[in-house]
Write an enzyme that holds these catalytic residues in place. Structure first.
Site, PDB file in Angstrom:
ATOM      1  N   TYR A  95       0.829  -1.207   0.000  1.00  0.00           N
ATOM      2  CA  TYR A  95       0.000   0.000   0.000  1.00  0.00           C
ATOM      3  C   TYR A  95       0.860   1.251   0.000  1.00  0.00           C
ATOM      4  O   TYR A  95       2.082   1.190   0.180  1.00  0.00           O
ATOM      5  CB  TYR A  95      -0.955  -0.006   1.199  1.00  0.00           C
ATOM      6  CG  TYR A  95      -0.332   0.366   2.522  1.00  0.00           C
ATOM      7  CD1 TYR A  95       0.410  -0.533   3.260  1.00  0.00           C
ATOM      8  CD2 TYR A  95      -0.484   1.658   3.029  1.00  0.00           C
ATOM      9  CE1 TYR A  95       0.973  -0.180   4.480  1.00  0.00           C
ATOM     10  CE2 TYR A  95       0.074   2.021   4.243  1.00  0.00           C
ATOM     11  CZ  TYR A  95       0.809   1.099   4.974  1.00  0.00           C
ATOM     12  OH  TYR A  95       1.368   1.462   6.163  1.00  0.00           O
TER      13      TYR A  95
ATOM     14  N   ARG B 187       6.909   4.055  -5.701  1.00  0.00           N
ATOM     15  CA  ARG B 187       7.210   3.180  -4.552  1.00  0.00           C
ATOM     16  C   ARG B 187       6.201   2.027  -4.475  1.00  0.00           C
ATOM     17  O   ARG B 187       6.566   0.906  -4.123  1.00  0.00           O
ATOM     18  CB  ARG B 187       7.237   3.988  -3.252  1.00  0.00           C
ATOM     19  CG  ARG B 187       7.769   3.174  -2.072  1.00  0.00           C
ATOM     20  CD  ARG B 187       8.054   4.011  -0.853  1.00  0.00           C
ATOM     21  NE  ARG B 187       6.840   4.563  -0.274  1.00  0.00           N
ATOM     22  CZ  ARG B 187       6.821   5.394   0.770  1.00  0.00           C
ATOM     23  NH1 ARG B 187       7.965   5.771   1.331  1.00  0.00           N
ATOM     24  NH2 ARG B 187       5.697   5.861   1.246  1.00  0.00           N
TER      25      ARG B 187
ATOM     26  N   LYS C  46       6.562  -1.678   1.359  1.00  0.00           N
ATOM     27  CA  LYS C  46       5.524  -1.092   2.212  1.00  0.00           C
ATOM     28  C   LYS C  46       4.344  -2.062   2.158  1.00  0.00           C
ATOM     29  O   LYS C  46       3.454  -1.952   1.318  1.00  0.00           O
ATOM     30  CB  LYS C  46       5.163   0.302   1.694  1.00  0.00           C
ATOM     31  CG  LYS C  46       4.464   1.131   2.736  1.00  0.00           C
ATOM     32  CD  LYS C  46       4.489   2.594   2.394  1.00  0.00           C
ATOM     33  CE  LYS C  46       3.504   3.369   3.216  1.00  0.00           C
ATOM     34  NZ  LYS C  46       3.555   3.164   4.656  1.00  0.00           N
TER      35      LYS C  46
ATOM     36  N   GLU D 191      14.089   3.349  12.456  1.00  0.00           N
ATOM     37  CA  GLU D 191      13.005   4.288  12.102  1.00  0.00           C
ATOM     38  C   GLU D 191      11.856   4.178  13.090  1.00  0.00           C
ATOM     39  O   GLU D 191      11.865   3.339  13.987  1.00  0.00           O
ATOM     40  CB  GLU D 191      12.515   3.993  10.689  1.00  0.00           C
ATOM     41  CG  GLU D 191      11.924   2.609  10.522  1.00  0.00           C
ATOM     42  CD  GLU D 191      11.476   2.310   9.098  1.00  0.00           C
ATOM     43  OE1 GLU D 191      11.154   3.245   8.350  1.00  0.00           O
ATOM     44  OE2 GLU D 191      11.444   1.119   8.747  1.00  0.00           O
TER      45      GLU D 191
HETATM   46  N1  PMP Z   1       8.807   4.271   7.834  1.00  0.00           N
HETATM   47  C1  PMP Z   1       7.698   3.498   7.886  1.00  0.00           C
HETATM   48  C2  PMP Z   1       7.801   2.131   8.441  1.00  0.00           C
HETATM   49  C3  PMP Z   1       6.467   4.007   7.421  1.00  0.00           C
HETATM   50  O1  PMP Z   1       5.366   3.246   7.461  1.00  0.00           O
HETATM   51  C4  PMP Z   1       6.417   5.328   6.928  1.00  0.00           C
HETATM   52  C5  PMP Z   1       5.096   5.902   6.454  1.00  0.00           C
HETATM   53  N2  PMP Z   1       4.856   5.594   5.122  1.00  0.00           N
HETATM   54  C6  PMP Z   1       7.602   6.094   6.888  1.00  0.00           C
HETATM   55  C7  PMP Z   1       8.773   5.532   7.340  1.00  0.00           C
HETATM   56  C8  PMP Z   1       7.593   7.488   6.318  1.00  0.00           C
HETATM   57  O2  PMP Z   1       7.466   7.418   4.929  1.00  0.00           O
HETATM   58  P1  PMP Z   1       6.797   8.582   4.071  1.00  0.00           P
HETATM   59  O3  PMP Z   1       7.580   9.818   4.340  1.00  0.00           O
HETATM   60  O4  PMP Z   1       6.935   8.133   2.666  1.00  0.00           O
HETATM   61  O5  PMP Z   1       5.388   8.704   4.531  1.00  0.00           O
END
Ligand code: PMP
Length: 313
Positions: free
Chosen positions: A38, A57, A156, A189
């Site tokens: 997703y 992505r 993702k 993260e």
């Molecule tokens: N890390 C994880 C595990 C996430 O789920 C997200 C949210 N999509 C992010 C980092 C941040 O990514 P983005 O800036 O693309 O939303």
């Protein structure tokens, strides 16, 4: 579709539906096994920020699990616009989900002939203002980020238990978000965010090799920092480096750039200790620059004309 504005926008497989009409089989492998991918996007004044990057992505996540997206990027964009129209919100949360689809019990993806394609758009629920003015609390949790070699964090995926468990732990520690470490005990993260800190004037963030999802907001922020001549270090960092930093913030599509006011950590004895951080000058600068970047993206996209957001096919 008339009569749906003010309600969530829902698109299932090939058309817009009302939320209550949208049903997915209990034998969908997304439901049974978390087999799917997703993207979450944020819509500003009717424009999907960084849509191309999100769709790229999505395509990469799908290809990493050998899932063929059931629509071309152009068709997905068209479906997104229809969903947003049905939702009628100019500032929205938008999620595109593609699961392996319905099939008999069993892990083999070839059991599922047709992926399930689902878009959901709804009014954006803004995080509290205090998150941006005072900052949030981040807890360094025991739940480790999935081993990169076991489940590539670049995917993702619908399989989100690793992050959910880290989030549960963080909330128990009184924090808004978790900081997950990788298997070597280095910072990776958040559960739905990337983490940054400022050390000796340099903007530091865990590198992709630390086992992270390469956030689209992270990329935008790194680009802004480079443009502003802020030194950027993508590397491997321990918890002591984060605790010793001058500023900490997190980034995500929905929340943008969010300062961290406090990092909570467990001590040897099981108690917790916390370190406080100011909403520092680098964080403030990047928060402001990020908003400017969004504004100019929205302006430029609109100026590009009625070929709404570059749809071509
Ligand atoms: N890390 C994880 C595990 C996430 O789920 C997200 C949210 N999509 C992010 C980092 C941040 O990514 P983005 O800036 O693309 O939303």
């Amino acid at each position: 579709m008339p009569g749906t504005a003010g309600r969530p926008g829902v698109y299932l497989n090939d058309r817009v539906l009302l939320l209550e009409e949208a049903k997915v089989s209990v034998l969908d492998h997304g439901f049974l096994y978390g087999d799917g991918v997703y993207e979450t996007m944020r819509v500003y004044d009717g424009v999907v920020f960084m849509m191309e990057e999100h769709l790229a992505r999505l395509e990469r996540s799908a290809s990493l699990i050998e899932l063929r997206l059931p629509k071309s990027a152009g068709r997905i964009k068209l479906a997104i616009f229809e969903t947003l129209e049905a939702c009628g919100q100019k500032d929205a949360y938008l999620r595109v989900t593609v699961s392996r689809g319905e099939g008999p019990i069993g892990l083999d993806p070839s059991l599922c002939p047709r992926p399930t394609f689902f878009i959901f758009a709804d009014r954006l629920k803004h995080p509290p203002r205090s998150n941006y003015e005072e900052g949030i609390a981040l807890a360094i949790v025991d739940t480790r980020r999935n081993l990169r070699e076991a489940l590539d964090p670049r995917i993702k995926s619908l399989n989100f238990l690793n992050n959910i468990l880290a989030g549960i732990e963080a909330r128990k520690m009184g924090a808004n978000e978790a900081l997950m470490l990788n298997n070597e005990g280095l910072a990776a993260e958040g559960t739905t965010s990337n983490v940054f800190f400022v050390m000796d004037g340099a903007l530091c963030t865990p590198s992709p090799e630390c086992g992270i999802l390469e956030g689209i907001t992270r990329e935008v922020v790194l680009g802004l920092a480079r443009r502003l001549d802020i030194k950027v270090v993508e590397g491997a960092f321990g918890t002591a480096e984060i605790s010793g930093a001058g500023e900490v913030f997190i980034t995500s599509t929905i929340a943008e750039v969010v300062p961290v006011r406090q990092v909570i950590q467990k001590t040897e004895g099981g108690a917790s200790q916390s370190k406080k951080f100011p909403v520092g000058p680098v964080t403030k600068l990047l928060m402001a620059e990020y908003r400017k970047e969004v504004s100019s993206y929205v302006e430029n996209t609109k100026a590009a004309g009625p070929s709404i957001w570059g749809f071509t096919e």
